[in-house]
Design an enzyme around this catalytic site. Structure first.
Site, mmCIF file in Angstrom:
data_model
loop_
_atom_site.group_PDB
_atom_site.id
_atom_site.type_symbol
_atom_site.label_atom_id
_atom_site.label_comp_id
_atom_site.label_asym_id
_atom_site.label_seq_id
_atom_site.Cartn_x
_atom_site.Cartn_y
_atom_site.Cartn_z
ATOM 1 N N THR A 141 17.010 1.604 -33.721
ATOM 2 C CA THR A 141 17.376 2.183 -32.436
ATOM 3 C C THR A 141 18.813 2.615 -32.639
ATOM 4 O O THR A 141 19.412 2.295 -33.654
ATOM 5 C CB THR A 141 17.260 1.091 -31.340
ATOM 6 O OG1 THR A 141 15.896 0.783 -31.159
ATOM 7 C CG2 THR A 141 17.843 1.498 -30.003
ATOM 8 N N ASP A 176 6.021 -1.990 -27.091
ATOM 9 C CA ASP A 176 6.910 -2.804 -26.248
ATOM 10 C C ASP A 176 6.177 -3.382 -25.037
ATOM 11 O O ASP A 176 6.718 -4.233 -24.331
ATOM 12 C CB ASP A 176 8.118 -1.979 -25.778
ATOM 13 C CG ASP A 176 9.218 -1.934 -26.830
ATOM 14 O OD1 ASP A 176 9.204 -2.770 -27.751
ATOM 15 O OD2 ASP A 176 10.103 -1.059 -26.737
ATOM 16 N N ASN A 213 11.696 3.317 -31.060
ATOM 17 C CA ASN A 213 11.217 1.953 -31.283
ATOM 18 C C ASN A 213 11.315 1.561 -32.741
ATOM 19 O O ASN A 213 12.333 1.075 -33.184
ATOM 20 C CB ASN A 213 9.808 1.744 -30.710
ATOM 21 C CG ASN A 213 9.494 0.269 -30.540
ATOM 22 O OD1 ASN A 213 10.421 -0.543 -30.423
ATOM 23 N ND2 ASN A 213 8.239 -0.106 -30.521
#
Ligand code: DON
Length: 611
Positions: A422, A463, A442
């Site tokens: 990230t 996520d 991600n």
């Protein structure tokens, strides 16, 4: 417990023999720990085995941009020097990162941009991705009832509705001053003319080869059709340049309803993904009220401003700072200090697992979780001497300070693989406008799919709580049913762009990548600046640690002092060495001179540029 007995302890035994050697030992112990080389660097995300640790932050009188990449920081500076404000520069940095840091910078991911204008107004642009309309709660469960974790992390089915272009446009239109084509110009140039591949990028592409080579456009662009890029090669991205040019002309509407949208949706449909033209046309970035909390310490009043749900970051940071408010913190080489913070993180992550989710879909008891009275209750459960066991620590009950909200049920822990990425950056302009932005696709290189428009697609569906009872694949994170997949819902995030005020004035901007480690890395940087009074660069260099409740492990960086690790183990912590934790790109403001102090993270060669 498993940690390496480093050179420093061997030197200790040797040195006891003479006074000269004793002096040598003292010097060694006083030396900043990061100068020890990590024994087992994790090169997955392109980090260096032996970073150079600058002694001080970069000082500049007016403006500062700190990001993972010098070319992206320069893009921000270029826009500032042309008269753009911090938001214009931030948008320029983000688009440039989509070109020069393809593992994390992106057009088809999402993130959170925290803005504080010089006049004191604050705002959080939530451009988190959403689940496609055809997504279902059990879409990753095979007919035999097992989780298809690969489908949630690689390929077309792992792709959530891209949010970045909408978020950047919303930020620029609301708070910026320059035209989109102007702030995108540096990114277009970098994509069209190309840029020299750094050692970091070459290593990162090599590490990602097994995933990238499975998809034809990724293989052609990022693996030169099967041949790896070497440092110094030029990476040109003509398809990406053409997409950027279309966006610069047509705005976010081009990405969400124009040719880019049509081509993307058609391609995803051909390849068995869920994303449709309707999903793209319907995506909306949102402006939310940031979370805020106040603390008195070191003779000043501090105010923390951070990201609200659907990020868990701001809640976690404020809850942690509240719990720690009454604890004496001395320094990172003091095991008692580390113990307080580790025990705090254990409790904060237990709450994250039980309560945090998209607030548009579930009641998140934010008020209760960030109430200092609730923190006082949790503090009372910490043994100042001994580590608790995560098997006995459960989420607390903030309802007395919030209103009714039962924990939705926490799940057991699982593996925690490496290598995701990230990117965070911070910007302050000459007028004092400030932006802290964290965004992601991600995993490193997201789903590993590059669209024909030359941009990588996210794998942010992982996520979500992909299967009740099973931790998510990339981060082993235990999450509740409130974070289950539903159409249009935002998956829970840990991204934590944060701004700190001191006596009402801008003082510190911070944030990090690292999945759940984002929360620890960001918290440690805030504590270093606010509670320990460290110089900005020292705050970033300091060896980091991380606890996420489950698994019950206190992870420490390779540079974390061995004797201190032993003391923590003796208190009952399950200490394990690991590679770098986070990549914090921070800016401090000198309270005397107002100079901007750019503190780039040397772990993965961040770049602070100011003027
Ligand atoms: O939003 C989140 O929390 C994750 N998607 C962040 C992923 C990440 O930080 C990977 N980087 N190291």
């Amino acid at each position: 417990m498993r940690f390496k007995f480093p050179a420093i302890a061997a030197r200790l035994a040797f040195c006891i023999l003479s006074p000269v050697a004793a002096l040598f030992l003292l010097a060694l112990l006083a030396a900043p720990a990061p100068q020890q080389a990590p024994a087992q660097p994790d090169l997955q995300a392109g980090e260096l085995a032996q970073p150079a640790w600058p002694a001080q932050a970069v000082r500049a009188p007016k403006a500062m941009v700190v990001s993972d990449e010098a070319l992206a920081s320069e893009a921000g500076i270029e826009i500032l020097k042309k008269g753009g404000n911090a938001v214009d520069a931030a948008v320029a940095v983000a688009f440039a990162l989509a070109v020069v840091e393809p593992a994390a910078g992106n057009l088809a991911g999402g993130g959170f941009m925290l803005v504080r204008l010089a006049d004191g107004r604050t705002s959080l642009v939530d451009y988190r991705e959403t689940a496609p309309g055809r997504a279902t709660r059990d879409m990753y469960i095979r007919s035999d009832g097992t989780l298809d974790a690969e489908a949630a992390t690689i390929g077309y089915r792992s792709v959530a509705v891209p949010a970045t272009v909408a978020g950047l446009e919303l930020a620029r239109r609301t708070y910026g001053t320059r035209k989109l084509s102007e702030v995108m110009a540096p990114a277009i140039r970098l994509a069209e003319q190309g840029f020299p591949v750094s050692e970091k990028l070459a290593r990162s592409l090599r590490a990602a080869r097994p995933r990238l080579q499975r998809f034809s456009v990724s293989r052609r662009i990022f693996l030169k059709d099967g041949e790896l890029f070497a440092p110094g090669d030029t990476l040109r991205q003509p398809e990406l340049a053409a997409t950027l040019r279309r966006i610069a002309r047509g705005g976010a509407a081009e990405f969400y309803r124009g040719r880019t949208a049509r081509e993307l949706a058609d391609e995803v449909a051909r390849m068995g993904g869920l994303l449709t033209r309707e999903d793209l046309a319907g995506y909306q970035a949102k402006i939310r009220e940031p979370l805020r909390a106040k603390y008195k310490t070191n003779g000043s009043e501090w105010e923390v401003i951070s990201a609200p749900p659907p990020s868990s970051g701001g809640v976690a940071i404020i809850e942690a700072l509240n719990i720690l408010a009454a604890s004496e913190l001395k320094s990172w080489s003091d095991p008692q200090t580390v113990h307080w913070v580790a025990e705090t993180l254990r409790r904060v992550f237990a709450d994250r697992a039980a309560y945090l989710a998209d607030p548009d879909f579930a009641h998140v008891p934010v008020r209760g979780l960030i109430d200092p009275r609730y923190a006082a209750q949790l503090r009372g459960t910490i043994d100042p001497e001994r580590a608790s066991s995560s098997s006995t620590v459960r989420a607390g009950d903030p309802s007395a300070f919030d209103g009714p909200a039962a924990p939705v049920g926490a799940l057991p822990a699982g593996p925690r693989p490496e290598g995701a990425h990230t990117t965070h950056f911070s910007v302050v302009d000459a007028a004092g406008n400030a932006v802290a932005n964290t965004f992601t696709i991600n995993d490193s290189y997201g789903s590993a799919v590059t669209a024909s428009g030359g941009f990588l697609l996210n794998d942010t569906m992982d996520d979500f709580t992909t299967q009740p009872g099973v931790p998510n694949k990339l981060f082993g994170l235990v999450q509740s049913d409130a974070n289950a997949i539903a159409p249009g819902k935002r998956p829970l995030s840990s991204m934590t762009p944060t701004i700190l005020l001191r006596d009402g004035k801008l003082s510190f901007l911070t944030g990090s990548p690292g999945g759940p480690r984002i929360i620890s890395a960001t918290l440690l940087s805030l504590l270093s600046w606010m509670r320990l009074g460290m110089e900005a660069q020292a705050a970033i260099n300091a060896p980091r640690f991380h606890h996420q409740w489950l698994p019950d492990t206190l992870w420490i960086e390779e540079t974390f002092p061995a004797l201190e690790a032993q003391e923590l183990a003796a208190r009952g912590h399950n200490v394990q060495r690991r590679s770098w934790i986070g990549q914090v790109e921070a800016i401090g403001i000198d309270p005397q001179t107002s100079e901007r102090l750019g503190a780039a993270d040397p772990r993965r060669q961040g770049a602070a540029i100011g003027y």
